[in-house]
Structures are given as structure tokens and as C-alpha cells.
Scaffold this motif. Structure first.
Motif, PDB file in Angstrom:
ATOM      1  N   SER A   1       0.313  -0.950   0.196  1.00 37.15           N
ATOM      2  CA  SER A   1      -0.074   0.160  -0.280  1.00 37.15           C
ATOM      3  C   SER A   1       0.709   0.879   0.123  1.00 37.15           C
ATOM      4  O   SER A   1       1.795   1.800   0.890  1.00 37.15           O
ATOM      5  N   THR A   2       0.389   2.348  -0.633  1.00 31.96           N
ATOM      6  CA  THR A   2       1.096   4.293  -0.797  1.00 31.96           C
ATOM      7  C   THR A   2      -0.191   4.644  -0.310  1.00 31.96           C
ATOM      8  O   THR A   2       0.718   6.195  -0.448  1.00 31.96           O
ATOM      9  N   ASP A   3      -1.026   3.737   1.001  1.00 32.76           N
ATOM     10  CA  ASP A   3      -1.589   5.834   0.831  1.00 32.76           C
ATOM     11  C   ASP A   3      -1.994   5.339   2.768  1.00 32.76           C
ATOM     12  O   ASP A   3      -2.667   6.218   3.160  1.00 32.76           O
ATOM     13  N   GLY A   4      -0.625   5.049   3.887  1.00 37.34           N
ATOM     14  CA  GLY A   4      -0.915   4.758   4.815  1.00 37.34           C
ATOM     15  C   GLY A   4      -1.470   3.665   5.500  1.00 37.34           C
ATOM     16  O   GLY A   4      -1.244   2.993   7.115  1.00 37.34           O
ATOM     17  N   THR A   5      -1.845   3.003   5.031  1.00 40.94           N
ATOM     18  CA  THR A   5      -2.301   1.308   4.898  1.00 40.94           C
ATOM     19  C   THR A   5      -1.007   0.525   5.938  1.00 40.94           C
ATOM     20  O   THR A   5      -1.476  -0.418   7.607  1.00 40.94           O
ATOM     21  N   ALA A   6       0.044   0.524   5.276  1.00 37.90           N
ATOM     22  CA  ALA A   6       0.753  -0.050   6.473  1.00 37.90           C
ATOM     23  C   ALA A   6       0.770   0.417   8.047  1.00 37.90           C
ATOM     24  O   ALA A   6       1.180  -0.195   8.867  1.00 37.90           O
ATOM     25  N   GLU A   7       1.293   1.699   7.703  1.00 33.57           N
ATOM     26  CA  GLU A   7       1.462   2.541   9.063  1.00 33.57           C
ATOM     27  C   GLU A   7       0.441   2.007  10.053  1.00 33.57           C
ATOM     28  O   GLU A   7       0.560   1.753  11.527  1.00 33.57           O
ATOM     29  N   ALA A   8      -0.499   2.685   9.747  1.00 26.61           N
ATOM     30  CA  ALA A   8      -2.005   1.778  10.257  1.00 26.61           C
ATOM     31  C   ALA A   8      -1.858   0.715  10.918  1.00 26.61           C
ATOM     32  O   ALA A   8      -2.120  -0.012  11.449  1.00 26.61           O
ATOM     33  N   VAL A   9      -1.578  -0.151   9.964  1.00 27.64           N
ATOM     34  CA  VAL A   9      -1.288  -2.290  10.268  1.00 27.64           C
ATOM     35  C   VAL A   9       0.042  -2.384  11.571  1.00 27.64           C
ATOM     36  O   VAL A   9      -0.685  -3.283  12.556  1.00 27.64           O
TER      37      VAL A   9
ATOM     38  N   LEU B   1      -1.500  -1.467  14.946  1.00 27.34           N
ATOM     39  CA  LEU B   1      -2.431  -2.657  15.031  1.00 27.34           C
ATOM     40  C   LEU B   1      -1.603  -3.148  15.965  1.00 27.34           C
ATOM     41  O   LEU B   1      -1.931  -4.135  16.767  1.00 27.34           O
ATOM     42  N   ALA B   2      -1.022  -3.637  15.307  1.00 32.82           N
ATOM     43  CA  ALA B   2      -0.134  -4.598  15.970  1.00 32.82           C
ATOM     44  C   ALA B   2       0.817  -4.229  16.731  1.00 32.82           C
ATOM     45  O   ALA B   2       1.098  -4.873  18.096  1.00 32.82           O
ATOM     46  N   ARG B   3       1.013  -2.941  17.227  1.00 30.88           N
ATOM     47  CA  ARG B   3       1.702  -2.716  18.379  1.00 30.88           C
ATOM     48  C   ARG B   3       1.057  -3.188  19.320  1.00 30.88           C
ATOM     49  O   ARG B   3       1.261  -2.871  21.227  1.00 30.88           O
ATOM     50  N   GLU B   4      -1.002  -1.732  19.046  1.00 30.25           N
ATOM     51  CA  GLU B   4      -1.629  -1.754  20.084  1.00 30.25           C
ATOM     52  C   GLU B   4      -2.324  -3.315  20.815  1.00 30.25           C
ATOM     53  O   GLU B   4      -2.664  -3.443  21.606  1.00 30.25           O
ATOM     54  N   PHE B   5      -2.186  -4.922  19.700  1.00 31.33           N
ATOM     55  CA  PHE B   5      -2.326  -5.153  20.105  1.00 31.33           C
ATOM     56  C   PHE B   5      -1.405  -6.650  20.066  1.00 31.33           C
ATOM     57  O   PHE B   5      -1.459  -7.994  19.166  1.00 31.33           O
TER      58      PHE B   5
ATOM     59  N   VAL C   1      -2.205  -9.237  16.422  1.00 33.57           N
ATOM     60  CA  VAL C   1      -2.005  -8.605  15.590  1.00 33.57           C
ATOM     61  C   VAL C   1      -0.915  -9.223  14.696  1.00 33.57           C
ATOM     62  O   VAL C   1       0.215  -8.682  15.679  1.00 33.57           O
ATOM     63  N   VAL C   2      -0.438  -9.866  13.465  1.00 34.39           N
ATOM     64  CA  VAL C   2       0.723 -10.411  13.126  1.00 34.39           C
ATOM     65  C   VAL C   2       0.631  -9.036  11.727  1.00 34.39           C
ATOM     66  O   VAL C   2      -0.020  -9.460  10.713  1.00 34.39           O
ATOM     67  N   PRO C   3       1.707  -8.427  10.953  1.00 35.07           N
ATOM     68  CA  PRO C   3       1.371  -7.662  10.098  1.00 35.07           C
ATOM     69  C   PRO C   3       2.721  -8.320   8.929  1.00 35.07           C
ATOM     70  O   PRO C   3       3.496  -8.541   9.661  1.00 35.07           O
ATOM     71  N   LEU C   4       1.906  -9.104   8.122  1.00 35.61           N
ATOM     72  CA  LEU C   4       3.458  -9.106   6.959  1.00 35.61           C
ATOM     73  C   LEU C   4       3.447  -7.428   5.817  1.00 35.61           C
ATOM     74  O   LEU C   4       2.650  -7.132   5.194  1.00 35.61           O
TER      75      LEU C   4
END
Length: 154
Positions: free
Chosen positions: A43-51, A54-58, A62-65
Motif C-alpha cells: 500500500s502507498t496510502d498509509g495502510t502499512a503504517e496503520a497495520v 495495530l500490531a503495537r496495540e495488540f 495482530v501479526v503484520p505482513l
């Protein structure tokens, strides 16, 4: 009997507007044991940063790829499936929501009969701009149930 481990695979691409609500709809489930794999497809719109947030919060859920080029839906989906550890796998788009109790209901359904290998469900089509449910998928097609390759119309 304890509930089976479920991996929820969320595939996403440029869905920053929806990804937090999507993941939170899973994290709030009443199931005993699950993980949320979020496979972002470059993603180029900030989705990766939001994920990542969320991984830091949970961190235990939550497992980010993240990272890498845009692979397209099939390759991103396969990348996410490779990471799933659960006995059961639930699939979710990066702009979709799980209703409360979904994981428990489907896990219980599978546990009731060991021959069960696939479960589907109806879904509302929601228009984000108007805030309205526009239809259900069952309005567009008939549903079936059965065992093996032969299904009964319901």
C-alpha cells in the motif's frame, strides 16, 4: 473442549480508511484463541503504517505482513496463508467487518461434525459513502448446503 485456534487472514491494499475498524472487528471477537494476520500488498496510502500501529496495540494478536512490491490479490493471499498457524482459517478483506460472535459460531459449527471442511455465510454489501447496507449476497444468488460434492439447495 477448548475452542480451536483460528487464524484470521486479512488481505489489504490501500485501505487506510477501513483497516482499523476491520481489524478491531476481529480483535473484539469472543473466541478464546485466534490470531489476525494482516497481509498488506504494498500500500502507498498509509495502510502499512496503520497495520503497524495495530500490531503495537495488540502485540499478542495482530501479526503484520508488510513490505515489498504490490503482488496482486492471489500472491498476497498466498503469502498470508503461508503465515497462518490456526487449525481453522477465516478470510476477511481489508474493508470488511466481522459481526460479534462470528468466530465462535463458526468454530462451534466445525466442532460439531468432523466432516465439515468449509463454511460460508451471508454478508451485507455496505456503501461507505451513504452509510447504508445496500443488499445481501443472498439476494444475488441462491445458497446450498450438503456433504461432499453434491449440495442441496436451501
Amino acid at each position: 473442549m477448548s475452542s480451536p485456534q483460528v487464524s484470521v487472514l486479512v488481505i489489504t491494499y490501500n485501505q487506510v480508511r477501513f483497516i482499523r475498524e476491520t481489524v478491531e472487528s476481529v480483535v473484539r471477537q469472543d473466541h478464546d484463541s485466534f490470531e489476525v494476520i494482516v497481509a498488506d500488498d504494498g500500500s502507498t496510502d498509509g495502510t502499512a503504517e496503520a497495520v503497524s500501529e495495530l500490531a503495537r496495540e495488540f502485540p499478542d494478536t495482530v501479526v503484520p505482513l508488510l513490505g515489498g512490491p504490490n503482488l496482486g490479490i492471489p500472491s498476497n493471499f498466498n503469502r498470508g496463508l503461508e503465515r497462518c498457524r490456526g487449525e481453522l482459517v477465516a478470510l476477511q478483506g481489508g474493508d470488511d467487518l466481522f459481526l460479534p460472535g462470528k468466530l465462535r459460531a463458526q468454530s462451534d459449527w466445525f466442532a460439531a461434525d468432523q466432516r465439515r471442511v468449509l463454511c460460508g455465510h451471508d454478508a451485507y454489501v455496505f456503501d461507505s459513502d451513504s452509510g447504508q447496507n445496500t443488499r445481501r449476497y443472498s439476494d444475488l444468488t441462491s445458497w446450498s448446503e450438503g456433504e461432499g460434492p453434491v449440495a442441496r439447495r436451501i
